[in-house]
Scaffold this motif. Structure first.
Motif, short mmCIF file in Angstrom:
data_model
loop_
_atom_site.label_atom_id
_atom_site.label_comp_id
_atom_site.label_asym_id
_atom_site.label_seq_id
_atom_site.Cartn_x
_atom_site.Cartn_y
_atom_site.Cartn_z
N GLY A 1 19.05 32.18 41.52
CA GLY A 1 18.62 31.72 40.21
C GLY A 1 17.25 31.09 40.26
O GLY A 1 16.68 30.88 41.35
N GLU B 1 17.12 26.83 36.00
CA GLU B 1 18.47 27.12 35.51
C GLU B 1 19.45 26.01 35.90
O GLU B 1 20.57 25.96 35.39
N ARG C 1 27.57 31.42 39.32
CA ARG C 1 27.11 32.80 39.32
C ARG C 1 27.89 33.60 40.37
O ARG C 1 28.20 33.07 41.45
N ARG C 2 28.20 34.85 40.07
CA ARG C 2 28.86 35.73 41.03
C ARG C 2 27.79 36.52 41.76
O ARG C 2 26.96 37.20 41.15
N TYR D 1 14.88 36.08 33.39
CA TYR D 1 16.13 36.54 34.03
C TYR D 1 16.84 37.50 33.07
O TYR D 1 16.88 37.27 31.86
N HIS E 1 20.55 39.95 33.00
CA HIS E 1 21.77 40.44 33.63
C HIS E 1 21.90 41.92 33.31
O HIS E 1 21.78 42.33 32.15
N GLU F 1 25.49 41.53 41.72
CA GLU F 1 26.61 40.70 41.26
C GLU F 1 27.90 41.35 41.75
O GLU F 1 28.74 40.72 42.40
N HIS G 1 21.85 40.86 39.01
CA HIS G 1 21.03 39.79 38.47
C HIS G 1 19.57 40.14 38.76
O HIS G 1 19.21 40.41 39.91
#
Length: 342
Positions: free
Chosen positions: A14, A18, A26-27, A141, A143, A256, A262
């Motif tokens: 990250g 954040e 987070r995974r 960022y 996803h 992820e 990510h």
């Protein structure tokens, strides 16, 4: 091999900002991890799962540098050691959660996903321009619902920009540019030179080359497992590269799961550094291109592959695929070497 992960390496977890709220869940590589900032300012990372009844620790309470599970009150310190059991019962020896080494550098959180005793800070790439006051930086960022290597391919093969990013990041010269690929011990370089050519709208306009030619240089460096640093320079035709206007872009992708990622991106420029309006235009332009142009294509690509391994589909290869193929083969070898003999 494409769905396997290189584990004894650093992954971006990250951006430092954040963690402004104190913690970040987070995974990464299929593992749920909870990051939080300790009282001394350092960042801790724990497996986000209580070993008692497997409730996510992110649902619990913080007591200084200790996390309390929301279900039965077990408390774990930043090392993952259980320091309090319900009703002051004797703490079971197995009451421990995994902790991960973390390095905070360049405004990023890097986490080591492999054997803790092999964590080597020297393996974090040097993105010093992100800390250099001579550069103006923006970052973001996203996803993505696609495998992380599809994103790596996307950055290494820029011939797609003419079609997917025609109004922002693409141009005919870039689509036609030949790629020189040079392999190093810890990286792979891809170099492109475009003489006296019209460049991408966003790139050219930000440097004063809108609708007129420039000598352009675009160098991309891949660091394992999935870091990409791009240096772009535009100079007046026939003048030295050193007299041009240079920017750096970061494309840092962390898996992820096997089919989601990510994506952390940044842009740092060494020109017009006080122009806040330009910074906003760059931020908005890059965010739009990645979110609304790259992302839908990559997610459709992932869906179309229907869970199959990339190589098993026998992709037709073009000349522009050479950098991405070299990187995929290199990473496959590293993963196989790490796994050892079957």
């Amino acid at each position: 091999m494409s769905n396997a992960y290189l584990r004894n390496t650093w992954y971006v977890a990250g951006w430092s900002d954040e963690l402004a709220g104190g913690q970040l869940a987070r995974r990464l590589l299929d593992q749920p991890i909870l990051f939080f900032r300790r009282a001394d300012g350092a960042v801790a990372a724990l497996a986000d799962r209580c070993p008692h009844r497997f409730v996510p620790l992110r649902m619990g309470k913080r007591h200084g540098d200790v996390i309390e599970c929301a279900y039965h009150g077990l408390r774990f310190d930043a090392s993952g050691r259980c320091v309090l059991s319900p009703n002051n019962e004797q703490i079971p020896k197995a009451a421990r959660v995994r902790s991960y080494p973390v390095i905070e550098r360049h405004g990023l959180l890097f986490v080591w996903m492999g054997d803790t005793d092999r964590a080597d800070a020297a393996l974090v790439p040097d993105f010093g321009f992100m800390d250099d006051p001579a550069f103006a930086t923006t970052h973001g960022y996203i996803h993505g619902k696609s495998g992380y290597l599809l994103m790596v391919d996307n950055i290494l093969d820029l011939s797609h920009t003419q079609y997917l990013h025609a109004d922002t990041l693409g141009c005919e010269a870039l689509a036609r540019a030949r790629s020189e690929v040079v392999e190093h011990e810890r990286s792979v370089d891809v170099r492109r030179t475009m003489r006296n050519s019209i460049q991408a709208p966003l790139t050219a306009a930000s440097r004063g080359f809108a609708d007129r030619p420039a000598d352009a240089y675009m160098d991309t460096r891949w660091y394992p497992p999935s870091y990409l640093q791009m240096e772009t320079c535009l100079a007046e035709p026939g003048t030295p590269r050193s007299q041009g206007k240079t920017s750096f872009a970061l494309h840092l992708i962390t898996p992820e799961t096997a089919s989601t990622n990510h994506y952390f991106w940044a842009n740092a420029r060494a020109f017009a550094t006080d122009d806040e309006s330009l910074s906003r235009r760059i931020q908005e332009g890059f965010a739009h291109a990645f979110e609304f142009e790259d992302k839908p294509i990559l997610e459709a690509q992932q869906e179309s592959m229907d869970g199959a391994d990339f190589w098993s589909l026998q992709p037709v290869l073009l000349a522009s695929d050479a950098p991405a193929v070299r990187v995929r083969r290199r990473l496959d070898r590293m993963i196989a070497e790490e796994a050892g003999p079957p």
